[in-house]
Design a protein around this motif. Structure first.
Motif, PDB file in Angstrom:
ATOM      1  N   GLY A   1       0.802  -1.217   0.000  1.00 14.63           N
ATOM      2  CA  GLY A   1       0.000   0.000   0.000  1.00 14.63           C
ATOM      3  C   GLY A   1       0.836   1.269   0.000  1.00 14.63           C
ATOM      4  N   GLN A   2       0.113   2.372  -0.098  1.00 13.03           N
ATOM      5  CA  GLN A   2       0.763   3.681  -0.081  1.00 13.03           C
ATOM      6  C   GLN A   2       0.618   4.223   1.343  1.00 13.03           C
ATOM      7  N   GLN A   3       1.607   4.974   1.814  1.00 15.62           N
ATOM      8  CA  GLN A   3       1.554   5.496   3.177  1.00 15.62           C
ATOM      9  C   GLN A   3       0.459   6.559   3.326  1.00 15.62           C
ATOM     10  N   GLY A   4      -0.442   6.353   4.262  1.00 17.57           N
ATOM     11  CA  GLY A   4      -1.480   7.339   4.530  1.00 17.57           C
ATOM     12  C   GLY A   4      -0.948   8.478   5.382  1.00 17.57           C
TER      13      GLY A   4
END
Lengths: 259, 14
Positions: free
Chosen positions: B2-5
């Protein structure tokens, strides 16, 4: 006028050490009820939250609410000038330009005083809503620090899976992969030892998080024997270290999200 | 992966 006294400088040292890597400067909000600090790291991925209640201090006085902007690196340097057992007093007058920090030895025969310049810090603060967490892991803070250290030898991200059976930490990287499972114990008592882990769960939940932030959170381990990890789907994970009888440090970490 | 929130995409800035 603000005046707060702690019987042991070591506590304040540990608090500042726990947050100074994440936050270089922060606003300390002093009020009648105690001290609060809320700050995000530069990348806005982690939120540090400190609350110290007035009754945890041996003396506490705050005539009117006041926000003091402090550079934490400077604060930390000054605190290194105190012996762990020294009594520490922090003091600021209304509209003060600096924070006065003084240390008194246990024998009361040595008193030192330092002033740290205050600064205007313009930062965003966020509203943290009350949340019903799907899972709460309660574990030894030393164990937490060890797992973070171990996982960092392999990867950069960690996945935390909380289930009824326990909590699993896993990571992977170029060199390989690894995971550590801590089994749930129903009761945490002396028989199980202080290292046991409990998982209170409504629904299984899993989050992937950047390990470098957890390494920073682990710096709060000297403050508390236990850490609780609070997880809910699609929201930041909350790590809480209780500061004995006087408050807590909470870290909120934004999870990695699906692209 | 995933992408960092970011915190401010989950909690409102006050």
């Amino acid at each position: 006028m603000i005046e707060a006294v702690l019987p042991q400088a070591s506590l304040l040292k540990k608090i500042i050490e726990a947050i100074k890597e994440l936050v270089s400067e922060a606003n300390f909000d002093f009020s009648e009820t105690g001290i609060r600090l809320q700050a995000m790291d530069k990348s806005h991925i982690a939120l540090s939250f400190l609350h110290l209640r007035n009754d945890g201090f041996s003396e506490y006085r705050c005539d009117r609410s006041q926000t003091l902007g402090i550079n934490l690196e400077s604060f930390s340097k000054v605190l290194k000038c105190a012996a762990n057992d020294d009594q520490v007093q922090i003091k600021a007058t209304d509209k003060a330009e600096s924070l006065s920090i003084s240390f008194e030895s246990t024998a009361k025969d040595r008193v030192s005083e330092f002033n740290v310049k205050l600064m205007d810090i313009d930062i965003d603060s966020v509203d943290v809503p009350d949340m019903d967490y799907q899972a709460t892991v309660n574990m030894s803070s030393q164990e937490f620090a060890r797992i973070v250290r171990d996982m960092m030898t392999i990867g950069e991200a960690i996945t935390i899976d909380a289930t009824k059976q326990g909590v699993k930490f896993s990571t992977s990287g170029d060199a390989g992969e690894g995971n550590i499972l801590l089994r749930h114990r129903k009761t945490i008592d002396e028989e199980d030892g202080p290292s046991s882990t409990s998982v209170e769960i409504n629904e299984p939940v899993s989050h992937s998080l950047a390990l470098k932030f957890l390494a920073n959170f682990a710096k709060a381990a000297p403050l508390a024997d236990r850490v609780s990890i609070n997880l809910i789907e699609d929201a930041p994970v909350m790590f809480e270290f209780k500061i004995s009888d006087m408050g807590h440090i909470r870290f909120y970490l934004a999870p990695q999200i699906e692209e | 992966k995933g992408q960092q929130g970011r915190i401010d995409s989950f909690f409102k800035i006050s």
